[in-house]
Design a protein around this motif. Structure first.
Motif, PDB file in Angstrom:
ATOM      1  N   THR A  13      22.937 103.178 -19.821  1.00  0.00           N
ATOM      2  CA  THR A  13      21.816 102.271 -19.618  1.00  0.00           C
ATOM      3  C   THR A  13      20.904 102.806 -18.524  1.00  0.00           C
ATOM      4  O   THR A  13      21.355 103.153 -17.431  1.00  0.00           O
ATOM      5  N   GLY A  14      19.613 102.869 -18.844  1.00  0.00           N
ATOM      6  CA  GLY A  14      18.641 103.361 -17.876  1.00  0.00           C
ATOM      7  C   GLY A  14      18.107 102.250 -16.986  1.00  0.00           C
ATOM      8  O   GLY A  14      18.608 101.121 -16.979  1.00  0.00           O
TER       9      GLY A  14
ATOM     10  N   THR B  20      15.264  99.526 -15.519  1.00  0.00           N
ATOM     11  CA  THR B  20      14.377  98.553 -16.155  1.00  0.00           C
ATOM     12  C   THR B  20      12.910  98.961 -15.963  1.00  0.00           C
ATOM     13  O   THR B  20      12.495  99.347 -14.872  1.00  0.00           O
ATOM     14  N   GLU B  21      12.147  98.875 -17.050  1.00  0.00           N
ATOM     15  CA  GLU B  21      10.726  99.212 -17.013  1.00  0.00           C
ATOM     16  C   GLU B  21       9.887  97.948 -17.255  1.00  0.00           C
ATOM     17  O   GLU B  21      10.144  97.211 -18.213  1.00  0.00           O
TER      18      GLU B  21
ATOM     19  N   LYS C 108      11.857  95.454 -20.185  1.00  0.00           N
ATOM     20  CA  LYS C 108      12.393  96.433 -21.120  1.00  0.00           C
ATOM     21  C   LYS C 108      13.375  97.340 -20.379  1.00  0.00           C
ATOM     22  O   LYS C 108      13.084  97.821 -19.293  1.00  0.00           O
ATOM     23  N   LYS C 109      14.536  97.559 -20.984  1.00  0.00           N
ATOM     24  CA  LYS C 109      15.566  98.408 -20.400  1.00  0.00           C
ATOM     25  C   LYS C 109      15.909  99.522 -21.395  1.00  0.00           C
ATOM     26  O   LYS C 109      16.231  99.247 -22.558  1.00  0.00           O
ATOM     27  N   THR C 110      15.830 100.765 -20.950  1.00  0.00           N
ATOM     28  CA  THR C 110      16.108 101.894 -21.828  1.00  0.00           C
ATOM     29  C   THR C 110      17.609 102.085 -22.001  1.00  0.00           C
ATOM     30  O   THR C 110      18.407 101.832 -21.087  1.00  0.00           O
ATOM     31  N   VAL C 111      17.989 102.518 -23.186  1.00  0.00           N
ATOM     32  CA  VAL C 111      19.374 102.795 -23.519  1.00  0.00           C
ATOM     33  C   VAL C 111      19.438 104.204 -24.094  1.00  0.00           C
ATOM     34  O   VAL C 111      18.729 104.520 -25.058  1.00  0.00           O
ATOM     35  N   ASN C 112      20.264 105.055 -23.517  1.00  0.00           N
ATOM     36  CA  ASN C 112      20.380 106.446 -23.937  1.00  0.00           C
ATOM     37  C   ASN C 112      21.759 106.690 -24.547  1.00  0.00           C
ATOM     38  O   ASN C 112      22.779 106.199 -24.045  1.00  0.00           O
TER      39      ASN C 112
ATOM     40  N   GLU D 118      19.904 111.675 -33.122  1.00  0.00           N
ATOM     41  CA  GLU D 118      19.224 110.640 -33.898  1.00  0.00           C
ATOM     42  C   GLU D 118      19.593 110.662 -35.371  1.00  0.00           C
ATOM     43  O   GLU D 118      19.344 109.679 -36.081  1.00  0.00           O
TER      44      GLU D 118
END
Length: 327
Positions: free
Chosen positions: A152-153, A155-156, A160-164, A319
């Motif tokens: 988990t990245g 919060t932007e 919004k929270k990035t997930v890698n 991906e």
């Protein structure tokens, strides 16, 4: 009521069915019906034993002695493909000399006498049966374990929270002498296969260790991470196959890291596996490096032959192989 003036003309051929008896129907010719009750003799596999000449041009130009010499330079898996070409090649690949050499090379650490006693007692003196049924480690490629986890990245914009999806690989290459190579890297198989050899440089981060294979297919492995503090990695794996004789999977039973004393390591003259043979699983010889049993990254290893390293599906990007459903 019908009128008597109306007459119906009935042709003479419809008044009788006698003509149907002599009618000859047109049917398809069935030549295989002539084979019923006829015993077809089997074809002999060898030209020297057959009654007629072998029509294949390669069999007329290539004697049996030279054919066995060519098969002797093939790997056992290439021999299996050659056996599917024709009947003569199938019987030629059953030569015990071909499979005896393959077995003695694979299990050379057990000794020649031990292998001869085992093939007589457990495999009915058949070297080919021993090759197919006895658990072994393949040395004609790499064992690859693909591991992923969610990271988990930050919060932007407060909503919004990035997930890698993080992907990394464990690579193993075994040698019949009891040595193996180990590497952890995010690089794909087609890139790592170029540096998985005994002459790899330090920049390739390829580490060498020792292993033993038991009769039930269990592998004990140990390697040493060099550095300011020596870290010992111990792994226990089990060999299995998707088909009989494939041996193309390694199940990870345990991965353990522990510390080792530098002085003890400097005085030891044997291999690393003999040094930790009597150690407990939670035993460490360096108080700064505790013993840790890892529970992540235990995905089974999949075997990838060298000739398929560039075309393996493990080279696909994240991906195309992974997905994440939020919520």
């Amino acid at each position: 009521m019908a009128s008597p003036d109306i007459s119906i003309d009935i042709r003479p051929e419809f008044n009788s069915f006698d003509h149907l008896i002599s009618t000859r129907y047109i049917s398809t010719d069935r030549p295989w019906l002539k084979l019923y009750g006829i015993r077809v003799p089997p074809v002999s596999p060898f030209n020297s034993l057959s009654s007629g000449p072998d029509l294949a041009l390669i069999h007329q130009c290539l004697p049996d002695e030279l054919l066995i010499e060519i098969f002797g330079r093939m790997s056992p898996y290439t021999l299996g493909r050659a056996a599917c070409v024709c009947r003569k090649w199938k019987y030629t690949t059953r030569n015990p000399t071909l499979w005896r050499n393959a077995c003695l090379k694979t299990w050379q650490r057990n000794g020649i006498e031990a292998n001869f006693r085992m093939v007589q007692s457990l495999y009915a003196s058949s070297w080919r049966k021993m090759w197919v049924q006895r658990p072994r480690i393949r040395i004609d490629g790499l064992y690859v374990s693909r591991n992923t986890y969610i990271h988990t990245g930050i919060t932007e914009w407060q909503f919004k929270k990035t997930v890698n999806v993080v992907c990394y690989y464990r690579y193993l290459r075994f040698f019949p002498t009891g040595k193996f190579l180990y590497k952890i890297s995010p690089q794909k198989v087609k890139d790592v296969v170029k540096c998985m050899h005994l002459r790899a440089s330090k920049g390739d981060s390829v580490f060498k260790g020792d292993y033993t294979l038991s009769g039930d297919g269990q592998i004990e492995m140990a390697l040493l991470y060099p550095g300011h503090r020596y870290t010992l990695v111990r792994m226990r794996l089990r060999v299995r196959g998707t088909t009989i004789g494939a041996n193309n999977r390694l199940d990870v039973l345990k991965i353990l890291t522990t510390g080792v004393n530098g002085t003890e390591l400097g005085n030891w003259k044997g291999n690393i596996l003999e040094l930790v043979e009597d150690w407990e699983e939670n035993e460490t010889h360096d108080p700064d490096v505790p013993a840790v049993s890892h529970s992540r990254g235990l995905t089974p290893f999949v075997f990838v032959p060298f000739e398929e390293a560039d075309t393996s599906v493990l080279n696909l990007p994240v991906e195309k192989m992974d997905y994440f459903v939020p919520g």
